[in-house]
Enzyme design. Structure first.
Site, PDB file in Angstrom:
ATOM      1  N   HIS A   1       2.363  12.190  -1.376  1.00 18.41           N
ATOM      2  CA  HIS A   1       1.953  13.587  -1.204  1.00 18.41           C
ATOM      3  C   HIS A   1       3.062  14.506  -1.724  1.00 18.41           C
ATOM      4  O   HIS A   1       4.062  14.718  -1.036  1.00 18.41           O
ATOM      5  CB  HIS A   1       1.692  13.905   0.267  1.00 18.41           C
ATOM      6  CG  HIS A   1       0.543  13.162   0.879  1.00 18.41           C
ATOM      7  ND1 HIS A   1      -0.764  13.430   0.554  1.00 18.41           N
ATOM      8  CD2 HIS A   1       0.517  12.159   1.798  1.00 18.41           C
ATOM      9  CE1 HIS A   1      -1.561  12.639   1.254  1.00 18.41           C
ATOM     10  NE2 HIS A   1      -0.815  11.852   2.011  1.00 18.41           N
TER      11      HIS A   1
ATOM     12  N   HIS B   1     -20.548  12.298   3.854  1.00 23.91           N
ATOM     13  CA  HIS B   1     -20.841  13.488   4.661  1.00 23.91           C
ATOM     14  C   HIS B   1     -20.471  14.781   3.938  1.00 23.91           C
ATOM     15  O   HIS B   1     -20.896  15.856   4.348  1.00 23.91           O
ATOM     16  CB  HIS B   1     -20.124  13.408   6.011  1.00 23.91           C
ATOM     17  CG  HIS B   1     -18.630  13.365   5.914  1.00 23.91           C
ATOM     18  ND1 HIS B   1     -17.946  12.256   5.489  1.00 23.91           N
ATOM     19  CD2 HIS B   1     -17.694  14.297   6.192  1.00 23.91           C
ATOM     20  CE1 HIS B   1     -16.645  12.503   5.523  1.00 23.91           C
ATOM     21  NE2 HIS B   1     -16.460  13.738   5.942  1.00 23.91           N
TER      22      HIS B   1
ATOM     23  N   GLY C   1      -2.327  -4.348  13.724  1.00 23.70           N
ATOM     24  CA  GLY C   1      -1.220  -3.986  12.844  1.00 23.70           C
ATOM     25  C   GLY C   1      -0.368  -2.869  13.417  1.00 23.70           C
ATOM     26  O   GLY C   1      -0.690  -2.268  14.453  1.00 23.70           O
TER      27      GLY C   1
ATOM     28  N   SER D   1       0.851  -1.182   0.000  1.00 25.30           N
ATOM     29  CA  SER D   1       0.000   0.000   0.000  1.00 25.30           C
ATOM     30  C   SER D   1       0.886   1.230   0.000  1.00 25.30           C
ATOM     31  O   SER D   1       1.963   1.237   0.597  1.00 25.30           O
ATOM     32  CB  SER D   1      -0.921   0.009   1.217  1.00 25.30           C
ATOM     33  OG  SER D   1      -0.177   0.010   2.421  1.00 25.30           O
TER      34      SER D   1
ATOM     35  N   HIS E   1      -2.770   7.302  -4.507  1.00 25.06           N
ATOM     36  CA  HIS E   1      -2.840   6.146  -3.613  1.00 25.06           C
ATOM     37  C   HIS E   1      -2.934   4.884  -4.459  1.00 25.06           C
ATOM     38  O   HIS E   1      -3.571   4.884  -5.517  1.00 25.06           O
ATOM     39  CB  HIS E   1      -4.069   6.259  -2.706  1.00 25.06           C
ATOM     40  CG  HIS E   1      -4.524   4.941  -2.138  1.00 25.06           C
ATOM     41  ND1 HIS E   1      -5.577   4.220  -2.678  1.00 25.06           N
ATOM     42  CD2 HIS E   1      -4.069   4.220  -1.091  1.00 25.06           C
ATOM     43  CE1 HIS E   1      -5.751   3.116  -1.969  1.00 25.06           C
ATOM     44  NE2 HIS E   1      -4.852   3.088  -1.007  1.00 25.06           N
TER      45      HIS E   1
ATOM     46  N   VAL F   1      -2.391  -3.127  -3.530  1.00 26.83           N
ATOM     47  CA  VAL F   1      -2.689  -4.462  -4.054  1.00 26.83           C
ATOM     48  C   VAL F   1      -2.481  -5.452  -2.920  1.00 26.83           C
ATOM     49  O   VAL F   1      -1.519  -5.338  -2.154  1.00 26.83           O
ATOM     50  CB  VAL F   1      -1.832  -4.832  -5.286  1.00 26.83           C
ATOM     51  CG1 VAL F   1      -2.309  -4.084  -6.522  1.00 26.83           C
ATOM     52  CG2 VAL F   1      -0.353  -4.563  -5.056  1.00 26.83           C
ATOM     53  N   ARG F   2      -3.370  -6.431  -2.806  1.00 27.94           N
ATOM     54  CA  ARG F   2      -3.344  -7.269  -1.617  1.00 27.94           C
ATOM     55  C   ARG F   2      -3.917  -8.663  -1.913  1.00 27.94           C
ATOM     56  O   ARG F   2      -4.661  -8.860  -2.876  1.00 27.94           O
ATOM     57  CB  ARG F   2      -4.137  -6.618  -0.491  1.00 27.94           C
ATOM     58  CG  ARG F   2      -5.581  -6.305  -0.870  1.00 27.94           C
ATOM     59  CD  ARG F   2      -6.276  -5.414   0.151  1.00 27.94           C
ATOM     60  NE  ARG F   2      -7.663  -5.135  -0.231  1.00 27.94           N
ATOM     61  CZ  ARG F   2      -8.022  -4.110  -0.998  1.00 27.94           C
ATOM     62  NH1 ARG F   2      -7.116  -3.268  -1.446  1.00 27.94           N
ATOM     63  NH2 ARG F   2      -9.294  -3.932  -1.308  1.00 27.94           N
TER      64      ARG F   2
END
Length: 310
Positions: free
Chosen positions: A98, A177, A261, A94, A108, A111-112
């Site tokens: 910035h 929101h 984690g 991941s 961003h 991959v997992r």
């Protein structure tokens, strides 16, 4: 079903981390990634790399993790109760980038691979990931390039794959929101296993490999544009939206924190500087106001400028 090869997935993810780090270091041409290897008490560990205060990138974090445990956290089983009580292994890369320059967008990618196992039962496994772009001052050429590269990543796997995962990205990276998308989208996929292991793994690799092809040319075009305090101030304000999404909605953040984690690696996605203002609105017809025309699902593959009529 094809044979599941966890070691092949791990080897690819480590190589992907190396490749992206090398490309970003070359683009920055000033700073290098600092590496932090860590272990998770409950099982597994990872390799976090962070570049800070470079010539181009204010902060870039690229994290590899491979963790395992006796049971999945609530964020993983809420919509899949059949996973409850199974042991699991999860691995992925991941990253969040910035840049300093407000004209260069944040990006961003992730991959997992997950696998959940139980004695006497077939394993349950899937791939997920994608990439998305968060501009502050949008040049539509950048969004078109980004989506054309995303489409190229999907094209070998079927004519409807890009449209499906583009729509999922638009829906996933939506701040309810605020009633706006986080940026101009890209790809998002999850729970992918219906193609079998080999093809699903190949698709994950295609998405991972196309990320730097999508992002680096945009940074290269935008990194030297002159900007002032006004543009920097707007960038920091809009970064607040990024933080809001990651802390309120993002599945990966929730999974990482709920599974015990490493907090520093999970929250490396947050920008180093950010600001909020009460009820702030951009001046009508300003350069800042233009961004808000694009914070909605747009067909970038067939884009024509409609900002004058929206």
């Amino acid at each position: 079903m094809n044979t599941i090869d966890i070691n092949a997935v791990r080897d690819y993810l480590l190589e992907l981390q190396d490749t992206i780090c090398a490309a970003l270091e070359a683009e920055d041409d000033s700073a290098i990634f600092q590496e932090d290897n860590w272990e998770r008490e409950e099982g597994g560990g990872g390799r976090t790399r962070v570049l800070t205060d470079g010539a181009v990138f204010e902060q870039a974090g690229i994290n590899f993790s491979q963790v395992h445990g006796a049971s999945l956290p609530a964020s993983a089983t809420a919509h899949r109760p059949e996973l409850a009580g199974r042991s699991f292994q999860a691995m992925g890369v991941s990253l969040v980038i910035h840049p300093h320059n407000p004209y260069a967008p944040t990006s961003h990618a992730n991959v997992r691979f997950f696998i959940a196992e139980q004695d006497g039962e077939d394993p349950i496994w899937w791939f997920g990931g994608g990439f998305d772009l968060t501009p502050y001052y949008l040049d539509t050429e950048d969004a078109i390039h980004w989506h054309r590269t995303a489409q190229a990543a999907c094209e070998p796997f079927g004519p409807t794959v890009y449209e499906k995962y583009k729509q999922w990205c638009d829906e996933y990276f939506y701040l309810k929101h605020r009633q706006e998308t986080r940026g101009v989208g890209g790809l998002f996929f999850d729970d992918l296993n219906e193609w079998g292991f080999e093809k699903s793994f190949a698709f994950m690799q295609s998405v991972g490999n196309h990320y730097i092809e999508a992002y680096r040319p945009i940074v290269n075009r935008r990194k030297n544009i002159e900007y002032g305090e006004r543009q920097r101030d707007f960038q920091l304000y809009r970064r607040g939206r990024y933080v809001e999404f990651n802390l309120v909605y993002d599945r990966g953040t929730l999974f990482g924190l709920q599974s015990g984690g490493r907090t520093e690696s999970i929250l490396m996605s947050l920008p180093p500087l950010v600001k909020w203002r009460y009820n702030w609105q951009p001046q009508a017809d300003s350069e800042e106001a233009k961004l808000y025309h694009y914070l909605k699902p747009i067909d970038w593959m067939n884009y024509t400028d409609q900002t004058d009529t929206d």
